[in-house]
Design an enzyme around this catalytic site. Structure first.
Site, PDB file in Angstrom:
ATOM      1  N   ASN A 184       0.797  -1.229   0.000  1.00 13.92           N
ATOM      2  CA  ASN A 184       0.000   0.000   0.000  1.00 13.92           C
ATOM      3  C   ASN A 184       0.835   1.287   0.000  1.00 13.92           C
ATOM      4  O   ASN A 184       0.424   2.299  -0.546  1.00 13.92           O
ATOM      5  CB  ASN A 184      -1.012  -0.004   1.155  1.00 13.92           C
ATOM      6  CG  ASN A 184      -0.385  -0.323   2.480  1.00 13.92           C
ATOM      7  OD1 ASN A 184       0.768  -0.745   2.547  1.00 13.92           O
ATOM      8  ND2 ASN A 184      -1.125  -0.131   3.547  1.00 13.92           N
ATOM      9  N   GLU A 281       4.995  -4.607  11.841  1.00 13.05           N
ATOM     10  CA  GLU A 281       3.962  -3.575  11.649  1.00 13.05           C
ATOM     11  C   GLU A 281       2.793  -4.255  10.968  1.00 13.05           C
ATOM     12  O   GLU A 281       2.858  -4.574   9.782  1.00 13.05           O
ATOM     13  CB  GLU A 281       4.496  -2.444  10.766  1.00 13.05           C
ATOM     14  CG  GLU A 281       5.602  -1.624  11.392  1.00 13.05           C
ATOM     15  CD  GLU A 281       5.128  -0.750  12.538  1.00 13.05           C
ATOM     16  OE1 GLU A 281       3.902  -0.645  12.766  1.00 13.05           O
ATOM     17  OE2 GLU A 281       5.985  -0.183  13.223  1.00 13.05           O
ATOM     18  N   CYS A 315      -3.229   0.773   6.971  1.00  4.79           N
ATOM     19  CA  CYS A 315      -3.291  -0.051   8.184  1.00  4.79           C
ATOM     20  C   CYS A 315      -3.845   0.708   9.389  1.00  4.79           C
ATOM     21  O   CYS A 315      -4.524   0.145  10.236  1.00  4.79           O
ATOM     22  CB  CYS A 315      -1.894  -0.556   8.507  1.00  4.79           C
ATOM     23  SG  CYS A 315      -0.679   0.763   8.482  1.00  4.79           S
ATOM     24  N   GLU A 494       8.371   1.894  14.454  1.00  7.35           N
ATOM     25  CA  GLU A 494       9.187   2.505  13.409  1.00  7.35           C
ATOM     26  C   GLU A 494       9.146   4.010  13.636  1.00  7.35           C
ATOM     27  O   GLU A 494       8.301   4.525  14.364  1.00  7.35           O
ATOM     28  CB  GLU A 494       8.633   2.136  12.029  1.00  7.35           C
ATOM     29  CG  GLU A 494       8.706   0.636  11.825  1.00  7.35           C
ATOM     30  CD  GLU A 494       8.595   0.186  10.381  1.00  7.35           C
ATOM     31  OE1 GLU A 494       7.570   0.478   9.761  1.00  7.35           O
ATOM     32  OE2 GLU A 494       9.547  -0.464   9.893  1.00  7.35           O
TER      33      GLU A 494
END
Ligand code: NDP
Length: 524
Positions: A184, A281, A315, A494
């Protein structure tokens, strides 16, 4: 009228303030065509040495046509890339932090100089609207500037101890890091891993999603033009099998993964067998809570940003929109009106706000969630269908942004990650109730609260079990702050400075300045 987010304002919000970058970087031309080879090892594009005949046909989401054909990487190709990254380690970690930081700053400059070309590649690979792709690629430059800028401060500690003794705590790179990414935000996902890993002195092998293989290789050319030595960053293409080979490779010290929960569990299992560190993630099912005192226009804008960017394939999306009963009617009317104004169209048109879903199978999955919602009693207030475009775009899967009313917490569409432009409207009566319902999910990536009451904003933020809570906005991720999930949404973070811990070992050297004191163990 289009998505009511001014591009200029959003860009300002997403970008760090301008940083001093080298005034000019002479860039060798980046590849702007869709011809291979598609792996990148030892500083050049290459094919796997032993191609077992398996070739991925990559389709262009906007048209459904074939964009490129990419050979998959087998065990030998993965081993070759990892061995190359391992061989590049000693020289790379030997550079000073400042030198590595300078190279990352140059990478940022190469991205900015080639923004137009890189954005075009990303749009064709993903089908997302061009204005969004511009923000994504600019954020890659931001990330390189951030980690390049903080490089000299990635230092250790001197700890004074008793009687003049002391300890040095130094940071050392982990070694070869494997990155595995979703489709994505292809280049941004890679850069969020690669920039901090490289600044810490690690080398890298990246496997992009089979659906978006292109800009991981562009990133290799960006780093080459910035002056990063050959072998420091490598790319292997392939499907899940290639990802598994990478995660299990004995010379890989760490796996940084972005993708779905089931695959993340498998990656963690593979890494566990080699006692490797992981960053995961994973998915999300974020709550967006609107209290009666909220500015409704801002809440509606945020609901658009929380659901309809990148065709809803984000997400951190806030797909469960909890609205206080007293404002449900007004909020719903405003949201539906704004949603109907979104423009589905060619991703390359600047006024397009809804591009193409990544591929047919995923589009059908999104539509099946809408069908299941209808069967469970939801009302479709707008959207819910495929929009058939004409001409070259006829083969793309364009889905209408969808708003569902009369949703309840137990419905499938409310429980599971749809990963498409589908808002579920849920009604609530009080704060305690809505917080409990918002937290009643295995996911915990992100969420938001809309209120003008400062205390309530902080109270709800503190109570939500997720890695990011936005107060009166949604889906902004400046590189400066950590991003990641609670619960099944992931492990580790992150971005921000916290990520430095995720890409370094600390080594403690204890220096005794006196005699060894071993108590009664030693008798003269
Ligand atoms: P997948 O989990 O299907 O795939 C992610 C990556 O893992 C791909 O490169 C895939 O390869 C690879 N892969 C598949 N199987 C294996 C395996 N056994 N071992 C190692 N690697 C493997 O996710 P999607 O690409 O479909 O992405 C969508 C998901 O990603 C959503 O759940 C979304 O929420 C999540 N996501 C999370 C983000 C976050 O930051 N938290 C950001 C973006 C997405 P290939 O596709 O080539 O087969």
């Amino acid at each position: 009228m289009h998505l009511e987010v001014s591009l200029r304002v959003l860009r300002c919000l997403l970008r760090a303030p301008p940083t001093a970058t080298p005034s000019h970087v002479t860039s060798r031309s980046l590849t702007t065509t869709f011809t291979g080879p598609w792996n990148y090892v030892r500083g050049q594009r290459c094919n796997p040495a032993t191609v077992d005949g398996r070739v991925i046909k990559v389709l262009e989401p906007a048209t459904g046509g074939v964009l490129c054909e990419v050979p998959t990487s087998d065990a030998a190709a993965v081993d070759d890339a990892v061995t190359c990254a391992h061989a590049a380690l000693p020289a790379w970690r030997q550079l000073s932090l400042r030198e590595r930081g300078r190279l990352l700053m140059r990478a940022a400059a190469v991205i900015r100089e080639n923004l137009h070309d890189i954005v075009n590649l990303e749009v064709r690979d993903t089908g997302k609207p061009i204005w969004e792709a511009r923000l994504d690629i600019e954020s890659c430059a931001d990330a390189f500037e951030f980690y390049g800028g903080i490089a000299p401060s990635v230092a250790g500690q001197h700890v004074p101890l008793a009687n003049g003794s002391f300890a040095l705590v130094v940071r050392e790179p982990l070694g070869v890091v494997a990155g595995i990414g979703a489709w994505n935000f292809p280049m941004q996902t890679a850069v969020w891993k690669v920039a901090p890993a490289l600044v810490c002195g690690n080398t890298f092998v990246y496997k992009p999603s089979q659906f978006t293989p292109v800009t991981a290789v562009t990133l290799a050319e960006v780093l080459r033009d910035a002056g990063v030595p050959d072998g420091v960053y490598n790319v292997v293409q392939g499907e899940g099998e290639t990802g598994g080979l990478l995660a299990r490779h004995p010379l890989v010290a760490k796996v940084s993964f972005t993708g779905s929960v089931p695959t993340g569990v498998q990656v963690m299992r593979d890494a566990a067998a080699g006692v490797k560190a992981v960053t995961l993630e994973l998915g999300g099912k974020g709550p967006l809570i609107v209290f009666p005192d909220a500015c409704l226009v801002n809440a509606v804008k945020a609901a658009l940003m929380a659901n309809f960017l990148s065709q809803g394939q984000v997400c951190s999306n806030g797909t469960r929109v909890f609205v206080h009963r007293s404002i449900l009617g007004e909020f719903t009317d405003k949201l539906v009106t704004a949603t109907r104004k979104l423009k589905i169209g060619n991703p390359f048109d600047d006024d397009t706000t809804v591009g193409a879903t990544i591929h047919e199978e995923h589009a059908r999955k999104v539509l099946s969630y809408i069908d299941s919602a209808k069967r469970e009693g939801c009302r479709v207030l707008c959207g819910g269908e495929r929009e058939l475009l004409t001409g070259p775009l006829a083969g793309g899967w364009y889905l209408q942004p969808t708003v569902l009313a009369d949703c309840t917490d137990s419905m499938k569409v409310v429980q599971e990650e749809v990963f498409g432009s589908v808002v579920a409207l849920l009604v609530f009566d009080d704060e305690e109730e809505v917080v409990a319902r918002a937290n009643n999910t295995d996911y915990g990536l992100a969420g938001a609260v809309f209120t003008k009451d400062l205390q309530r904003g902080h109270r709800v933020s503190a109570a939500l079990q997720c890695g990011t809570v936005w107060v009166n906005t949604y889906n902004l991720y400046p590189t400066e702050v950590p991003f990641g999930g609670y619960k099944h949404s992931g492990v580790g973070r992150e971005c921000g400075t916290a990520v430095i811990d995720a890409y370094t070992h600390t080594k403690t050297t204890y220096v005794e300045m006196g005699d060894v004191d071993c108590g009664p163990l030693y008798q003269d």
